[in-house]
Design an enzyme around this catalytic site. Structure first.
Site, mmCIF file in Angstrom:
data_model
loop_
_atom_site.group_PDB
_atom_site.id
_atom_site.type_symbol
_atom_site.label_atom_id
_atom_site.label_comp_id
_atom_site.label_asym_id
_atom_site.label_seq_id
_atom_site.Cartn_x
_atom_site.Cartn_y
_atom_site.Cartn_z
ATOM 1 N N ARG A 108 0.812 -1.220 0.000
ATOM 2 C CA ARG A 108 0.000 0.000 0.000
ATOM 3 C C ARG A 108 0.842 1.264 0.000
ATOM 4 O O ARG A 108 0.296 2.347 -0.201
ATOM 5 C CB ARG A 108 -0.927 0.035 1.221
ATOM 6 C CG ARG A 108 -2.089 -0.917 1.144
ATOM 7 C CD ARG A 108 -3.097 -0.614 2.226
ATOM 8 N NE ARG A 108 -2.480 -0.536 3.527
ATOM 9 C CZ ARG A 108 -2.169 -1.578 4.296
ATOM 10 N NH1 ARG A 108 -2.426 -2.796 3.864
ATOM 11 N NH2 ARG A 108 -1.603 -1.431 5.468
ATOM 12 N N ALA A 169 -3.308 -10.439 11.693
ATOM 13 C CA ALA A 169 -4.091 -10.826 12.862
ATOM 14 C C ALA A 169 -5.415 -11.492 12.507
ATOM 15 O O ALA A 169 -6.061 -12.076 13.370
ATOM 16 C CB ALA A 169 -4.356 -9.597 13.741
ATOM 17 N N ASP A 295 -13.396 -6.240 15.260
ATOM 18 C CA ASP A 295 -12.447 -5.802 14.241
ATOM 19 C C ASP A 295 -12.568 -4.295 14.023
ATOM 20 O O ASP A 295 -12.458 -3.802 12.908
ATOM 21 C CB ASP A 295 -12.648 -6.546 12.911
ATOM 22 C CG ASP A 295 -11.578 -6.196 11.873
ATOM 23 O OD1 ASP A 295 -10.459 -5.837 12.264
ATOM 24 O OD2 ASP A 295 -11.873 -6.264 10.667
#
Length: 681
Positions: A108, A169, A295
């Site tokens: 990114r 994760a 999340d």
């Protein structure tokens, strides 16, 4: 004595050397292109790209050279005036990663400092490359080689150090940390763990004391799950205070009932953590989601500014994470100064300003195994697409979303375990068939951080959109899911200019000066999964990924867009409904995060209904099991059995037949099923 000549300081905004620019605001003071002349903006040059799955990278520009990555951290240097390639560096990350390469998303962002360009790789290296020659200066292995961790985010420059975090994760037992290295030599300076490890072990790192404090906020045997808290996206450096502000991620797994069954705040998940750059020591933290279970990443843009609050200038951190609240935090103390939701929120009624904690609704943690639909959800009210802040207008420009999703505990919660090879190991169950989220919505939102109120917004196509960049010309530049690159009036949101770049753009554009001329560069490469909302959607096979640069009075034009690849079919192929049904779940678990729910890809990865390989079992097996396309970003799944490969083949063929029956268009039933599957991964 004759005075010694000194070089004049570079004009502010001349270069764009790091991911977010000065103060990570995604703002440039340049005003050569402005409200009055932006209609004269035209294409100066474009360069087609052909490295791997996408080019979502945010470019940088230094001394007349534009740097960017394609695919898996393949760095390119091109002349900013013409787009002429100067050099290319390939770290061969997919080949090095091997089995580890399951997150097929690419880089990114990158960074520049002291004559070097820095990138992280999917296999866990931090690499410094000479900016003039493209020759590798140094490389360090910063991640373990045997877990689910990987790097897609940008390195961050903090004084004489380059700092790198990582992700993973969602994929397996991973414990978050960041590591600082000396820019010149690559020698490790310090490491700061972001969640505590096994209490029986000592890490011997700078964050040991902080980890002792954090461990008191966890319960059960969380270290067996890794914990999460990865810093996979945003940080910001304050040179005056020598502080690095780190945005941390979700827990591993998401569901706190699994990783920390007795509750607790679970520090430092979903927090802003301030770290002394010289020593790596903990300074302060502010946790936005204590005991996070949704999340609700806090790894979104960490932006620095000086705001007038209660009549006084305050140096602050501005933060708009996934959870839907906009936070203003004091840089010296970590004290919360204000917070208000910038999008609809139903998991909390607000933030208690005395405690700084969210006031959760009774249903927020989906108690007693009952499914709930929450807004925002794991897509976020704001995700990784960059927001920007203009000191001129005093407004923040946020790619903002409304994407409700369903949360429910998985069956046999107490017996939940990680499933090796599964794409998302989140500890959240599949939603009930009758709970289907509405279609997501996106907008560009202008938010006043001092008054904590909306100023204007522009609705946009689809449920995701592109990162925003503000300029001293009172403009906001943004690429969108529909393939249009636009300039808005930063004061009122009026669209002033547009250009069809023939592909979505999620990475924020940059602007810079060369020979006194202002340029704007954007990467035309959509990385989102699932349909973009554009009709027809982007086609991985024919849609070009490009870097495109604009300047006043540019006259360049793109060639006409290529036609859509037809849906592939073989009339002799007989779909076995039982095999297709078995492939449905396998696809959702392993394939949907790249190829889209129910094969509805948005162009970042192939729409498998149009692919040739699934027509032939042997060809399909060579891709899935043997890793034929690993160099192109397609992971290898050597654990798949022949029966599993066949089930995926039959499911893809079934979806192709449905699409052909609808003349290639998405039926309402398929679209509903895609949203339901996506709601629970």
């Amino acid at each position: 004595m004759k005075p010694v000549a000194t070089a004049a300081p570079a004009q502010p905004g001349r270069d764009w050397a790091t991911f977010g620019g000065a103060d990570e605001q995604h703002y440039s003071p340049l005003d050569q292109i402005n409200l009055t002349n932006v209609k004269r903006l035209g294409m100066a040059w474009s360069l087609d790209l052909d490295d791997g799955p996408n080019a979502m990278t945010a470019p940088i520009a230094v001394d007349g050279i534009v740097y960017f990555t394609t695919g898996y951290s393949v760095i390119h240097a091109v002349d900013a005036r013409t787009g002429k390639p100067l050099w290319r560096y390939d770290p061969h990350a997919p080949e090095v990663a091997g089995k580890k390469m399951r997150a097929a998303w690419g880089s990114r962002g990158i960074a520049y400092a002291h004559g070097k360009v820095f990138t992280g790789t999917i296999d866990g290296r931090l690499i410094a490359v000479d900016a003039k020659t493209g020759v590798e200066a140094w490389s360090v292995q910063t991640l373990p080689k045997d877990d689910a961790s990987y790097i897609t985010g940008a390195p961050w420059i903090a004084g004489d150090k380059v700092v790198i975090g990582f992700g993973g994760a969602d994929f397996g037992p991973v414990r978050g940390y960041i590591t600082a290295y000396n820019i010149s030599s690559g020698k490790k300076a310090w490491r700061f763990f972001l969640v505590p490890g096994d209490p029986a072990k000592k890490d011997g790192e700078a964050s040991d004391k902080a980890m002792e404090m954090a461990a008191k906020t966890w319960t059960g045997q969380w270290w067996k799950y890794g914990g999460g808290g990865t810093a996979w996206n945003a940080m910001a450096y304050d040179p005056k205070r020598r502080l690095l502000f780190v945005g941390t991620g979700n827990g591993t797994p998401w569901n706190q009932k699994i990783r920390s069954p007795g509750g607790g705040d679970n520090l430092f998940l979903c927090s802003i953590v301030a770290i002394d750059v010289d020593t790596g020591e903990y300074r302060w933290h502010y946790q936005e989601n204590p005991g996070e279970t949704w999340d609700f990443n806090s790894a979104m843009d960490v932006e620095l500014a000086t705001l007038t609050i209660d009549g006084k200038p305050r140096d602050v951190v501005m933060h708009a994470p996934k959870n839907g609240f906009y936070y203003i935090i004091d840089r010296d103390t970590g004290k919360l100064l204000s917070a208000k939701n910038f999008k609809p929120v139903n998991w909390a009624t607000g933030i208690d300003m005395k405690t700084g904690r969210p006031m959760e609704t009774p249903w927020a943690r989906f108690p007693n195994g009952k499914a709930v639909m929450l807004s925002p959800a794991y897509v976020g009210a704001h995700a990784a697409e960059s927001m920007s802040y203009s000191p001129k207008t005093g407004l923040t420009y946020i790619p903002a979303y409304e994407v409700p999703k369903v949360y429910v505990d998985p069956p046999n919660l107490k017996d939940w375990t990680f499933k090796p090879g599964q794409v998302i190991n989140n500890g959240i169950g599949a939603p009930p068939p009758d709970m289907v989220p509405p279609p997501g919505k996106a907008e560009l939102l202008a938010w006043d951080p001092v008054k904590q109120r909306k100023v204007w917004s522009v609705p946009q196509l689809g449920m995701r959109t592109g990162g925003a960049t503000a300029t001293g010309g009172d403009l906001v530049f943004q690429g969108q899911a529909d393939g249009l690159f636009k300039a808005f009036d930063g004061r009122n949101g009026k669209e002033l200019w547009r250009f069809d770049i023939q592909n979505g753009a999620q990475a924020h554009p940059i602007t810079y000066l060369v020979d006194g001329k202002q340029y704007v560069t954007v990467m035309a490469s959509w990385r989102g999964t699932g349909p973009t909302g554009r009709k027809p959607d982007f086609d991985y096979y024919t849609t070009k990924r490009r870097v495109i640069t604009f300047a006043l009075d540019g006259t360049g034009k793109l060639p006409p867009a290529a036609p859509l690849t037809p849906i592939a079919d073989d009339l002799a192929f007989v779909v076995d409904p039982k095999l297709a049904d078995a492939g449905k779940g396998l696809f959702a678990a392993h394939c949907a995060s790249c190829h889209g729910p129910t094969t509805l890809s948005g162009g970042a990865a192939p729409d498998l209904k149009r692919a040739g390989a699934p027509l032939n079992y042997d060809a399909f097996a060579s891709v899935l099991h043997d890793g034929l396309l690993v160099p192109r970003g397609m992971p290898r799944f050597e654990e798949f059995t022949p029966a599993q490969i066949a089930s995926l083949q039959h499911y893809i063929r079934q979806q192709a037949r449905v699409a052909l029956a609808n003349d290639g268009k998405t039926s309402a039933a398929v679209d509903r099923e895609a949203r339901r599957v996506d709601a629970g991964h």
